[in-house]
Design a protein around this motif. Structure first.
Motif, short mmCIF file in Angstrom:
data_model
loop_
_atom_site.label_atom_id
_atom_site.label_comp_id
_atom_site.label_asym_id
_atom_site.label_seq_id
_atom_site.Cartn_x
_atom_site.Cartn_y
_atom_site.Cartn_z
N LEU A 1 39.24 113.87 68.92
CA LEU A 1 40.54 114.25 68.36
C LEU A 1 40.37 115.30 67.29
CD1 LEU A 1 43.62 113.75 68.04
CD2 LEU A 1 43.07 111.92 66.43
N ILE A 2 41.11 116.40 67.45
CA ILE A 2 41.17 117.43 66.41
C ILE A 2 42.63 117.54 65.96
CG2 ILE A 2 41.38 119.29 68.14
CD1 ILE A 2 39.85 121.08 66.11
N VAL A 3 42.83 117.51 64.65
CA VAL A 3 44.18 117.46 64.10
C VAL A 3 44.40 118.62 63.13
CG1 VAL A 3 45.90 116.04 62.94
CG2 VAL A 3 44.04 114.94 64.20
N ALA A 4 45.40 119.45 63.42
CA ALA A 4 45.83 120.49 62.48
C ALA A 4 46.85 119.84 61.56
CB ALA A 4 46.43 121.69 63.22
N MET A 5 46.44 119.56 60.32
CA MET A 5 47.23 118.76 59.40
C MET A 5 48.27 119.59 58.66
SD MET A 5 46.04 115.65 59.66
CE MET A 5 46.57 114.84 58.15
N GLY A 6 49.38 118.94 58.33
CA GLY A 6 50.38 119.52 57.45
C GLY A 6 50.28 118.88 56.08
N GLY A 7 51.42 118.68 55.44
CA GLY A 7 51.40 118.11 54.10
C GLY A 7 51.51 116.60 54.06
#
Length: 300
Positions: free
Chosen positions: A152-158
């Motif tokens: 799993l790769i996650v492009a995170m926000g706030g």
């Protein structure tokens, strides 16, 4: 300015509908509108995806070759941006997709100074309402959906806390977290205590890695996602676009390059209308199919 096509989402608010009509009138003063595609509310993604695919297929057939598209992605929901990338290049409807993005400042945490030190007050001012649901993006899917083992790769926000249920549901063999460098969480940055605990839980996992990338750095994020997927022994990679639109765009490009990568994003119950402060930072990104000869011929 040449003629252009307009895609309009329906709004439940009469006030917003009036503002959209005024914007359309402004556009018509700048250039002729060739066609208008009226879509349902943006949260009705399945119905709108069908309408968008039919619309682009019709234009592709009328022209007799792949399209060259210029689109402003500043306000379009991430789910639609991801869908258009997958649709356009998987179906060969697009030869080239030029994206323009104007970065805005989102005040996810309201703060003020107390006794000379910053203090966090009040809840987060999110841009959505209702429960989020996870959505697999059509055309950005792996050959084997939900294989026995997955990274799993996650492009995170706030909002780290809201991301936890989606991450825990996958139970990844490896976890890679991508943060926006300009707003990346750290010990010296004000955070809600619940968010700090959520962040600690994410980053302290033995299978977790982390990378911070500039908001507009599409290429580095795409490269990281591809390299992460190829480095692991798992049969599949799930990419979750939970952060910025440029980073979501990067995951879409990575998925087109990786046969074992799925892309998932979140769709809210509804969106709220807010004023976003401009930052003056702009992104111009071009995605093209290098195997399409139309890219190298000067056609309109």
């Amino acid at each position: 300015m040449p003629a252009f096509d307009l895609i309009k989402f329906k709004s439940a608010s009469t006030e917003i509908e009036t503002m959209k009509a005024e914007s359309r009138a402004t556009f018509e003063m700048l250039a002729p509108i060739r066609s208008v595609l009226d879509l349902d509310q943006s949260t009705m993604i399945q119905e709108n995806f069908v309408a968008l695919e039919a619309w682009f297929r019709e234009r592709y057939m009328d022209l007799g070759r792949p399209l060259k598209i210029l689109i402003d992605i500043s306000c379009i929901p991430k789910s639609y941006l991801l869908f258009l990338v997958g649709l356009g290049f998987t179906r060969d409807y697009f030869a080239c997709l030029d994206c323009v993005y104007a970065a805005g400042q989102y005040d996810l945490i309201r703060d003020h100074v107390v006794n000379g030190a910053p203090a966090i007050v009040g809840p987060r001012a999110l841009v959505s309402l209702g429960d989020w649901r996870s959505t697999l993006i059509p055309y950005l899917t792996a050959a084997e959906y939900l294989p026995g083992s997955s990274d799993l790769i996650v492009a995170m926000g706030g909002e780290f806390g809201l991301s936890l249920p989606f991450i825990e549901r996958v139970e990844p063999g490896r976890l890679d977290l991508i943060f926006i460098e300009e707003t990346a969480p750290s010990d010296d940055r004000p955070m809600l205590e619940s968010e700090r605990l959520a962040l600690k839980g994410l980053t302290s996992a033995p299978n977790a890695t982390r990378g911070d990338y500039s908001l507009l750095d599409v290429i580095s994020v795409a490269n990281r996602a591809v390299n992460f997927s190829r480095a692991g022994p798992s049969a599949g990679t799930t990419a979750m676009a939970l952060g910025s639109k440029p980073h979501a765009l990067a995951l879409a490009v990575a998925s087109l390059s990786e046969a074992k990568m799925n892309v998932i994003t979140r769709v809210p119950g509804s969106y709220t209308a807010i004023d976003v402060k401009p930052t003056g930072r702009m992104l111009f990104a071009q995605i093209e199919d290098r195997f399409d000869p139309c890219n190298y011929i000067d056609l309109p």
